[in-house]
Design a protein around this motif. Sequence first.
Motif, PDB file in Angstrom:
ATOM      1  N   ASP A  29      88.031  57.653  21.359  1.00 46.86           N
ATOM      2  CA  ASP A  29      87.697  57.998  19.975  1.00 46.86           C
ATOM      3  C   ASP A  29      88.244  59.377  19.598  1.00 46.86           C
ATOM      4  O   ASP A  29      88.714  59.586  18.481  1.00 46.86           O
ATOM      5  N   VAL A  30      88.180  60.314  20.538  1.00 48.34           N
ATOM      6  CA  VAL A  30      88.728  61.647  20.295  1.00 48.34           C
ATOM      7  C   VAL A  30      90.238  61.548  20.086  1.00 48.34           C
ATOM      8  O   VAL A  30      90.784  62.128  19.143  1.00 48.34           O
ATOM      9  N   LEU A  31      90.911  60.804  20.958  1.00 43.15           N
ATOM     10  CA  LEU A  31      92.366  60.690  20.843  1.00 43.15           C
ATOM     11  C   LEU A  31      92.777  59.996  19.539  1.00 43.15           C
ATOM     12  O   LEU A  31      93.780  60.372  18.926  1.00 43.15           O
ATOM     13  N   LYS A  32      92.007  59.024  19.102  1.00 36.97           N
ATOM     14  CA  LYS A  32      92.302  58.372  17.819  1.00 36.97           C
ATOM     15  C   LYS A  32      92.149  59.365  16.659  1.00 36.97           C
ATOM     16  O   LYS A  32      92.954  59.364  15.724  1.00 36.97           O
ATOM     17  N   ALA A  33      91.123  60.192  16.716  1.00 33.05           N
ATOM     18  CA  ALA A  33      90.927  61.199  15.670  1.00 33.05           C
ATOM     19  C   ALA A  33      92.083  62.201  15.672  1.00 33.05           C
ATOM     20  O   ALA A  33      92.572  62.595  14.609  1.00 33.05           O
ATOM     21  N   VAL A  34      92.535  62.583  16.867  1.00 28.01           N
ATOM     22  CA  VAL A  34      93.673  63.490  16.980  1.00 28.01           C
ATOM     23  C   VAL A  34      94.924  62.833  16.395  1.00 28.01           C
ATOM     24  O   VAL A  34      95.676  63.462  15.644  1.00 28.01           O
ATOM     25  N   ARG A  35      95.145  61.572  16.709  1.00 27.55           N
ATOM     26  CA  ARG A  35      96.298  60.848  16.161  1.00 27.55           C
ATOM     27  C   ARG A  35      96.261  60.855  14.630  1.00 27.55           C
ATOM     28  O   ARG A  35      97.270  61.114  13.970  1.00 27.55           O
ATOM     29  N   ILE A  38      97.287  64.214  13.377  1.00 28.32           N
ATOM     30  CA  ILE A  38      98.734  64.408  13.513  1.00 28.32           C
ATOM     31  C   ILE A  38      99.458  63.733  12.353  1.00 28.32           C
ATOM     32  O   ILE A  38     100.404  64.286  11.794  1.00 28.32           O
ATOM     33  N   HIS A  39      98.986  62.574  11.959  1.00 30.12           N
ATOM     34  CA  HIS A  39      99.594  61.873  10.821  1.00 30.12           C
ATOM     35  C   HIS A  39      99.443  62.659   9.515  1.00 30.12           C
ATOM     36  O   HIS A  39     100.218  62.449   8.578  1.00 30.12           O
ATOM     37  N   THR A  40      98.466  63.558   9.454  1.00 30.81           N
ATOM     38  CA  THR A  40      98.294  64.377   8.242  1.00 30.81           C
ATOM     39  C   THR A  40      99.041  65.703   8.347  1.00 30.81           C
ATOM     40  O   THR A  40      98.918  66.538   7.450  1.00 30.81           O
ATOM     41  N   GLY A  41      99.787  65.929   9.447  1.00 26.09           N
ATOM     42  CA  GLY A  41     100.631  67.108   9.553  1.00 26.09           C
ATOM     43  C   GLY A  41     100.223  68.160  10.556  1.00 26.09           C
ATOM     44  O   GLY A  41     100.891  69.187  10.674  1.00 26.09           O
ATOM     45  N   HIS A  42      99.143  67.944  11.296  1.00 24.88           N
ATOM     46  CA  HIS A  42      98.761  68.888  12.351  1.00 24.88           C
ATOM     47  C   HIS A  42      99.658  68.656  13.572  1.00 24.88           C
ATOM     48  O   HIS A  42     100.171  67.554  13.773  1.00 24.88           O
ATOM     49  N   VAL A  63      90.833  68.533  22.482  1.00 27.31           N
ATOM     50  CA  VAL A  63      92.251  68.732  22.195  1.00 27.31           C
ATOM     51  C   VAL A  63      92.375  69.760  21.078  1.00 27.31           C
ATOM     52  O   VAL A  63      91.664  69.684  20.076  1.00 27.31           O
ATOM     53  N   ALA A  64      93.298  70.706  21.252  1.00 24.15           N
ATOM     54  CA  ALA A  64      93.550  71.727  20.237  1.00 24.15           C
ATOM     55  C   ALA A  64      94.800  71.362  19.438  1.00 24.15           C
ATOM     56  O   ALA A  64      95.796  70.895  19.994  1.00 24.15           O
ATOM     57  N   LEU A  65      94.701  71.590  18.130  1.00 27.05           N
ATOM     58  CA  LEU A  65      95.814  71.351  17.209  1.00 27.05           C
ATOM     59  C   LEU A  65      95.978  72.568  16.307  1.00 27.05           C
ATOM     60  O   LEU A  65      95.068  73.402  16.202  1.00 27.05           O
ATOM     61  N   THR A  66      97.110  72.607  15.620  1.00 28.17           N
ATOM     62  CA  THR A  66      97.281  73.648  14.611  1.00 28.17           C
ATOM     63  C   THR A  66      96.295  73.403  13.484  1.00 28.17           C
ATOM     64  O   THR A  66      95.988  72.259  13.158  1.00 28.17           O
ATOM     65  N   GLU A  67      95.799  74.481  12.921  1.00 25.84           N
ATOM     66  CA  GLU A  67      94.925  74.343  11.759  1.00 25.84           C
ATOM     67  C   GLU A  67      95.768  74.038  10.522  1.00 25.84           C
ATOM     68  O   GLU A  67      95.358  73.292   9.645  1.00 25.84           O
ATOM     69  N   GLU A  68      96.960  74.624  10.482  1.00 21.84           N
ATOM     70  CA  GLU A  68      97.872  74.417   9.369  1.00 21.84           C
ATOM     71  C   GLU A  68      98.533  73.045   9.493  1.00 21.84           C
ATOM     72  O   GLU A  68      98.698  72.524  10.582  1.00 21.84           O
TER      73      GLU A  68
END
Length: 130
Positions: A29-35, A38-42, A63-68
């Motif tokens: 579920d976490v990985l799906k949320a991350v995916r 990513i589709h929104t530009g993170h 998992v850490a992603l860019t905020e921007e």
Amino acid sequence: MLLVTNNGKVRIRFGDLCVLRFIEGGHEDVLKAVRDLIHTGHKLLTHPLAGSVKPNETPYRSVALTEETGPLDLESLQLIEDALAVVRSFRPRAGRGLEATPSMKEDFAEIDLRLIGGAIGPHLDYKKGE
């Protein structure tokens, strides 16, 4: 920094230090949320399968992603899709993952906390107040 996690220990430790999205559910579920993010530009900042704990063992993932956001990052997208394929390739194990005992979940939560802390800790002043 945007941190996506299903680990309460991570939420407590880092929730006031970065943007945090808490996911109710398991590892996949976490990985799906991350995916979806990513589709929104993170972009990914940490590998979605960091550490040596098998995906069918631990119920937790951070998992850490860019905020921007920006244009779709194809490298991040490939990494998360590959990670999801790996997670789906492991068969569930009885008594592990979401079915783990409370003491095992506590251990897995601590492992996940230390893994993400080691990756993002140098970028955050999270040791204050410990």
